[in-house]
Write a protein that holds these residues in place. Structure first.
Motif, PDB file in Angstrom:
ATOM      1  N   ALA A  10       0.835  -1.199   0.000  1.00 16.51           N
ATOM      2  CA  ALA A  10       0.000   0.000   0.000  1.00 16.51           C
ATOM      3  C   ALA A  10       0.868   1.246   0.000  1.00 16.51           C
ATOM      4  O   ALA A  10       0.498   2.291  -0.513  1.00 16.51           O
ATOM      5  N   SER A  11       2.053   1.145   0.601  1.00 14.69           N
ATOM      6  CA  SER A  11       2.957   2.280   0.695  1.00 14.69           C
ATOM      7  C   SER A  11       3.946   2.257  -0.449  1.00 14.69           C
ATOM      8  O   SER A  11       4.377   1.208  -0.910  1.00 14.69           O
ATOM      9  N   ALA A  12       4.316   3.450  -0.932  1.00 13.61           N
ATOM     10  CA  ALA A  12       5.286   3.548  -2.015  1.00 13.61           C
ATOM     11  C   ALA A  12       6.710   3.615  -1.481  1.00 13.61           C
ATOM     12  O   ALA A  12       7.659   3.636  -2.258  1.00 13.61           O
ATOM     13  N   ALA A  13       6.875   3.694  -0.166  1.00 16.46           N
ATOM     14  CA  ALA A  13       8.194   3.840   0.435  1.00 16.46           C
ATOM     15  C   ALA A  13       8.867   2.486   0.558  1.00 16.46           C
ATOM     16  O   ALA A  13       8.684   1.775   1.541  1.00 16.46           O
ATOM     17  N   VAL A  14       9.628   2.118  -0.444  1.00 18.10           N
ATOM     18  CA  VAL A  14      10.352   0.845  -0.426  1.00 18.10           C
ATOM     19  C   VAL A  14      11.808   1.131  -0.097  1.00 18.10           C
ATOM     20  O   VAL A  14      12.447   1.938  -0.766  1.00 18.10           O
ATOM     21  N   PRO A  15      12.353   0.491   0.932  1.00 15.39           N
ATOM     22  CA  PRO A  15      13.758   0.717   1.273  1.00 15.39           C
ATOM     23  C   PRO A  15      14.670   0.232   0.156  1.00 15.39           C
ATOM     24  O   PRO A  15      14.419  -0.797  -0.460  1.00 15.39           O
ATOM     25  N   ARG A  16      15.731   0.968  -0.083  1.00 16.99           N
ATOM     26  CA  ARG A  16      16.679   0.566  -1.111  1.00 16.99           C
ATOM     27  C   ARG A  16      17.522  -0.616  -0.642  1.00 16.99           C
ATOM     28  O   ARG A  16      17.845  -1.500  -1.422  1.00 16.99           O
ATOM     29  N   LEU A 212      13.732  -3.356  13.008  1.00 19.07           N
ATOM     30  CA  LEU A 212      12.457  -4.049  13.182  1.00 19.07           C
ATOM     31  C   LEU A 212      12.728  -5.453  13.712  1.00 19.07           C
ATOM     32  O   LEU A 212      13.427  -6.248  13.074  1.00 19.07           O
ATOM     33  N   PHE A 213      12.190  -5.746  14.883  1.00 15.12           N
ATOM     34  CA  PHE A 213      12.344  -7.068  15.496  1.00 15.12           C
ATOM     35  C   PHE A 213      10.994  -7.773  15.450  1.00 15.12           C
ATOM     36  O   PHE A 213      10.000  -7.249  15.959  1.00 15.12           O
ATOM     37  N   VAL A 214      10.967  -8.928  14.807  1.00 15.14           N
ATOM     38  CA  VAL A 214       9.708  -9.656  14.648  1.00 15.14           C
ATOM     39  C   VAL A 214       9.825 -11.009  15.341  1.00 15.14           C
ATOM     40  O   VAL A 214      10.908 -11.584  15.453  1.00 15.14           O
ATOM     41  N   GLY A 234       7.590   2.053   5.785  1.00 15.56           N
ATOM     42  CA  GLY A 234       6.997   3.185   5.087  1.00 15.56           C
ATOM     43  C   GLY A 234       6.217   4.121   5.987  1.00 15.56           C
ATOM     44  O   GLY A 234       6.001   5.291   5.631  1.00 15.56           O
ATOM     45  N   LYS A 235       5.805   3.637   7.147  1.00 14.46           N
ATOM     46  CA  LYS A 235       5.031   4.479   8.079  1.00 14.46           C
ATOM     47  C   LYS A 235       5.912   5.236   9.051  1.00 14.46           C
ATOM     48  O   LYS A 235       5.429   6.104   9.789  1.00 14.46           O
ATOM     49  N   ARG A 236       7.188   4.937   9.074  1.00 20.08           N
ATOM     50  CA  ARG A 236       8.084   5.603  10.033  1.00 20.08           C
ATOM     51  C   ARG A 236       8.585   6.922   9.474  1.00 20.08           C
ATOM     52  O   ARG A 236       8.773   7.069   8.263  1.00 20.08           O
TER      53      ARG A 236
END
Length: 243
Positions: A10-16, A212-214, A234-236
């Motif tokens: 949903a977010s366009a913010a993809v980490p490189r 991010l720890f999952v 993307g939400k950060r």
């Protein structure tokens, strides 16, 4: 085997650049009353899934912590099994990496591994060196503190030789001596299995990465889990020390 499409974001913010501490193989096996090697085998399957999903999601560089410099403390049989799985992975995945245009990189003191494995890695790196696509980075016999010390020693040698003015050493000059120098800056580091530490992995590079720890054990980490991690990224709000 058909590869399922990765979930749409949903977010366009993809980490490189995404790095993953792949943790939980042993616990995955223990929960199923299986030997640890069974967990490592499933962990290799997760590597295949996630490297494919990362390409579909548009991630430019994926760095995986496969074997740390501290992992030599594990039982000899387990280390031997891990190296055997690495051989199998290189043998089975290289043609796909080539066809997909993926460049393989290996960081760490991997030349201290067994000669036949070093030769396999050399060949894989050479055969993918000119590929134009994303980069898959495998950290083998890697420790971030050793990487930082090595970079510092090289700069010290230049200063001692009179070819470098100490005042010219800045962050950019130091980063140029790290093994990840030509990769995009690290955006997101994920650790699976619920543990919350970096375990001597990419310490310099993680300075402003999102962490991010999952709870998911690595063998169960799949395309949807990677997509969910990127959604969180993307939400950060990344301020890099500013407002």
């Amino acid at each position: 085997m058909a590869v399922k499409p990765a979930p749409q974001l949903a977010s366009a913010a993809v980490p490189r650049h995404v790095a993953i501490i792949m943790d939980g193989n042993g616990r995955w096996a223990k929960k199923r009353f299986l030997p640890r090697i069974a967990g490592h085998k499933q962990g290799v399957e997760a590597v295949r899934r996630i490297s494919r999903a990362a390409r579909k999601l548009g991630i430019e560089a994926l760095t995986l912590y496969a074997f740390s410099s501290e992992n030599w403390r594990r039982p000899e049989e387990e280390v031997r099994d891990l190296m055997g799985l690495l051989r199998q992975f290189l043998a089975s995945e290289l043609e796909e990496l080539i066809s997909e245009g993926v460049k393989l990189r290996v960081i760490g003191d991997w030349r201290r591994l067994q000669p036949d494995l070093v030769a396999m890695i050399d060949s894989a790196i050479a055969r993918t060196a000119d590929n134009p696509g994303p980069t898959l980075v495998i950290a083998l016999n890697y420790g971030a503190q050793a990487e930082i010390l090595a970079a510092a020693r090289r700069l010290a040698e230049e200063v001692k030789a009179g070819t470098l003015d100490p005042s010219a050493i800045d962050e950019q000059r130091f980063e140029a001596g790290l093994e990840t120098a030509d990769l995009p800056p690290l955006d997101l580091m994920i650790r699976t299995s619920g543990e919350q530490r970096l375990s001597n992995f990419l310490l310099w590079q993680a300075a402003y990465a999102e962490l991010l720890f999952v709870d998911t054990l690595w063998p169960d980490f799949d395309e949807a889990a990677l997509a969910a991690a990127i959604e969180q990224f993307g939400k950060r709000q990344r301020r890099f020390g500013g407002l």
